[in-house]
Design a protein around this motif. Sequence first.
Motif, short mmCIF file in Angstrom:
data_model
loop_
_atom_site.label_atom_id
_atom_site.label_comp_id
_atom_site.label_asym_id
_atom_site.label_seq_id
_atom_site.Cartn_x
_atom_site.Cartn_y
_atom_site.Cartn_z
N VAL A 61 0.97 7.61 -2.20
CA VAL A 61 1.37 7.39 -0.80
C VAL A 61 2.89 7.48 -0.68
O VAL A 61 3.41 8.06 0.28
CB VAL A 61 0.86 6.02 -0.29
CG1 VAL A 61 1.28 5.77 1.14
CG2 VAL A 61 -0.65 5.93 -0.43
N LYS A 115 4.22 11.04 -0.46
CA LYS A 115 4.03 11.64 0.87
C LYS A 115 5.08 11.13 1.85
O LYS A 115 5.56 11.88 2.70
CB LYS A 115 2.64 11.33 1.40
CG LYS A 115 1.53 12.06 0.68
CD LYS A 115 0.19 11.68 1.25
CE LYS A 115 -0.93 12.31 0.45
NZ LYS A 115 -2.25 11.88 0.93
N HIS A 127 0.84 -1.20 0.00
CA HIS A 127 0.00 0.00 0.00
C HIS A 127 0.88 1.26 0.00
O HIS A 127 0.56 2.23 -0.69
CB HIS A 127 -0.92 0.01 1.22
CG HIS A 127 -1.68 1.28 1.38
ND1 HIS A 127 -2.71 1.63 0.54
CD2 HIS A 127 -1.54 2.29 2.27
CE1 HIS A 127 -3.18 2.81 0.91
NE2 HIS A 127 -2.49 3.23 1.96
N ASP A 128 1.99 1.23 0.76
CA ASP A 128 2.90 2.38 0.82
C ASP A 128 3.62 2.62 -0.50
O ASP A 128 4.06 3.73 -0.77
CB ASP A 128 3.93 2.19 1.93
CG ASP A 128 3.32 2.30 3.31
OD1 ASP A 128 2.16 2.75 3.41
OD2 ASP A 128 4.01 1.94 4.29
#
Length: 109
Positions: A41, A44, A35-36
């Motif tokens: 993402v 960020k 997900h990262d």
Amino acid sequence: MGQPQRRKKKTAGDKSKHRAIKQKHYDKDIDQVHHDLKPEVAQKLISQPLDEDLPGQGQFYCIECARYFIDNTALLHHKKDKAHKKRVRELKEVPYSQEEAERCAGMTK
């Protein structure tokens, strides 16, 4: 003469210590890191604001291993490390989705 003394086991009898040590060395799971790695993402995480509580004020972060480093040279040495390369190899596999798990269990319509 008596028996030789044995070394004491540190965490065998005390479950709270065992649990604390296990949680201290906890890494993010593979699906969390996947997900990262999504572009929005990841951007960020790479460009984080300064945070004095994190090592290197949060500016040197390895997304694959979810670790902060003190400076850029430590991050570059980490990227050549065996543990980092193993984690990258694990991340090449696509994680199972919930739909795929249900299909394998025979829970589809």
